[in-house]
Design a protein around this motif. Structure first.
Motif, short mmCIF file in Angstrom:
data_model
loop_
_atom_site.label_atom_id
_atom_site.label_comp_id
_atom_site.label_asym_id
_atom_site.label_seq_id
_atom_site.Cartn_x
_atom_site.Cartn_y
_atom_site.Cartn_z
N ALA A 175 0.84 -1.20 0.00
CA ALA A 175 0.00 0.00 0.00
C ALA A 175 0.87 1.25 0.00
O ALA A 175 1.98 1.24 0.53
N THR A 176 0.35 2.30 -0.60
CA THR A 176 1.02 3.59 -0.56
C THR A 176 0.33 4.41 0.52
O THR A 176 -0.85 4.73 0.41
N ILE A 177 1.08 4.73 1.57
CA ILE A 177 0.56 5.49 2.70
C ILE A 177 1.47 6.69 2.91
O ILE A 177 2.68 6.52 3.08
N ASN A 178 0.88 7.88 2.86
CA ASN A 178 1.67 9.12 2.98
C ASN A 178 2.83 9.14 1.99
O ASN A 178 3.97 9.43 2.33
N ASN A 179 2.53 8.76 0.73
CA ASN A 179 3.51 8.75 -0.37
C ASN A 179 4.67 7.79 -0.15
O ASN A 179 5.73 7.95 -0.73
N GLU A 180 4.47 6.79 0.69
CA GLU A 180 5.51 5.78 0.94
C GLU A 180 4.90 4.39 0.77
O GLU A 180 3.83 4.11 1.29
N GLU A 181 5.59 3.52 0.01
CA GLU A 181 5.09 2.15 -0.14
C GLU A 181 5.39 1.36 1.11
O GLU A 181 6.50 1.38 1.63
N ARG A 182 4.36 0.65 1.61
CA ARG A 182 4.49 -0.16 2.82
C ARG A 182 3.95 -1.55 2.54
O ARG A 182 2.94 -1.72 1.88
N SER A 183 4.61 -2.56 3.07
CA SER A 183 4.14 -3.93 3.01
C SER A 183 3.43 -4.22 4.33
O SER A 183 4.05 -4.21 5.40
N LEU A 184 2.13 -4.48 4.27
CA LEU A 184 1.30 -4.66 5.46
C LEU A 184 0.80 -6.09 5.55
O LEU A 184 0.34 -6.65 4.55
N VAL A 185 0.85 -6.68 6.73
CA VAL A 185 0.36 -8.03 6.95
C VAL A 185 -1.08 -7.94 7.45
O VAL A 185 -1.38 -7.24 8.42
N VAL A 186 -1.99 -8.66 6.80
CA VAL A 186 -3.39 -8.69 7.20
C VAL A 186 -3.52 -9.55 8.45
O VAL A 186 -3.20 -10.74 8.43
N VAL A 187 -4.00 -8.93 9.56
CA VAL A 187 -4.17 -9.68 10.81
C VAL A 187 -5.64 -9.86 11.17
O VAL A 187 -5.96 -10.60 12.09
N GLY A 188 -6.55 -9.18 10.45
CA GLY A 188 -7.96 -9.31 10.76
C GLY A 188 -8.83 -8.78 9.65
O GLY A 188 -8.37 -8.03 8.77
#
Length: 184
Positions: free
Chosen positions: A70-83
């Motif tokens: 995801a791009t959050i605040n113009n930064e790409e982040r890899s997020l783990v779905v926990v719920g």
């Protein structure tokens, strides 16, 4: 999710929430876990998503443990779905064309530029008295935190017709926690 070159990634809205957000909003998780004290800036980036968004990304599969880029605040982040949760319409409208899937992030991992305080209030509460109490609590917590607007925010799950009201007790607690986080 693997997308062909001509496919567009699904749109989303990122919403930063406290550990008790889903309890305050009376929204139950459909799978996985809530955010907790272990979700910090030093831990793995986590996210809770709506069921319909999960099915869009991974039809017929469990999204738990999967990663979203995801791009959050113009930064790409890899997020783990926990719920996962039932979809929530976050805007003050019930028009389906305004619905964007939401990624819920713990406020303990990121600090957004703007914060919204969402809390329940008693149905017969005087909104002007509530506004004054919240503003006074804000000044006591940190004079540099401005409360620009105050008013009701009607939140509705896409699967239900009931609107949820907001409460003074949770408003003050959530505001103080957010203020302490901003002050730190």
């Amino acid at each position: 999710v693997d997308l062909a070159d001509n496919d567009e990634a699904p749109g989303q809205t990122t919403i930063w929430v406290s550990e008790n957000y889903f309890d305050v909003m009376s929204v139950n998780l459909t799978a996985g876990r809530r955010f907790d004290g272990n979700d910090s800036a030093a831990s793995e980036d986590v996210v809770i998503i709506a069921d319909d968004f999960a099915q869009q990304l991974w039809p017929q599969e469990s999204p738990l443990g999967k990663r979203i880029l995801a791009t959050i605040n113009n930064e790409e982040r890899s997020l783990v779905v926990v719920g996962t949760i039932a979809p929530i319409v976050q805007e003050n409208t019930t028009a389906p064309q305004f619905y964007l899937p939401s990624l819920y992030r713990p406020i303990t991992q990121d600090m957004p530029a703007n914060l919204y305080l969402v809390a329940k209030h008693r149905p017969n509460a005087d909104m002007s008295e509530l506004a004054q109490a919240v503003r006074m609590a804000g000044v006591r917590a940190d004079r540099s935190v401005a409360i620009e607007e105050f008013g009701p925010w009607f939140v509705q799950t896409r699967d239900a017709d009931t609107l949820l009201l907001l409460s003074e007790t949770f408003a003050l607690a959530a505001f103080l926690l957010a203020s302490i986080g901003v002050y730190s």
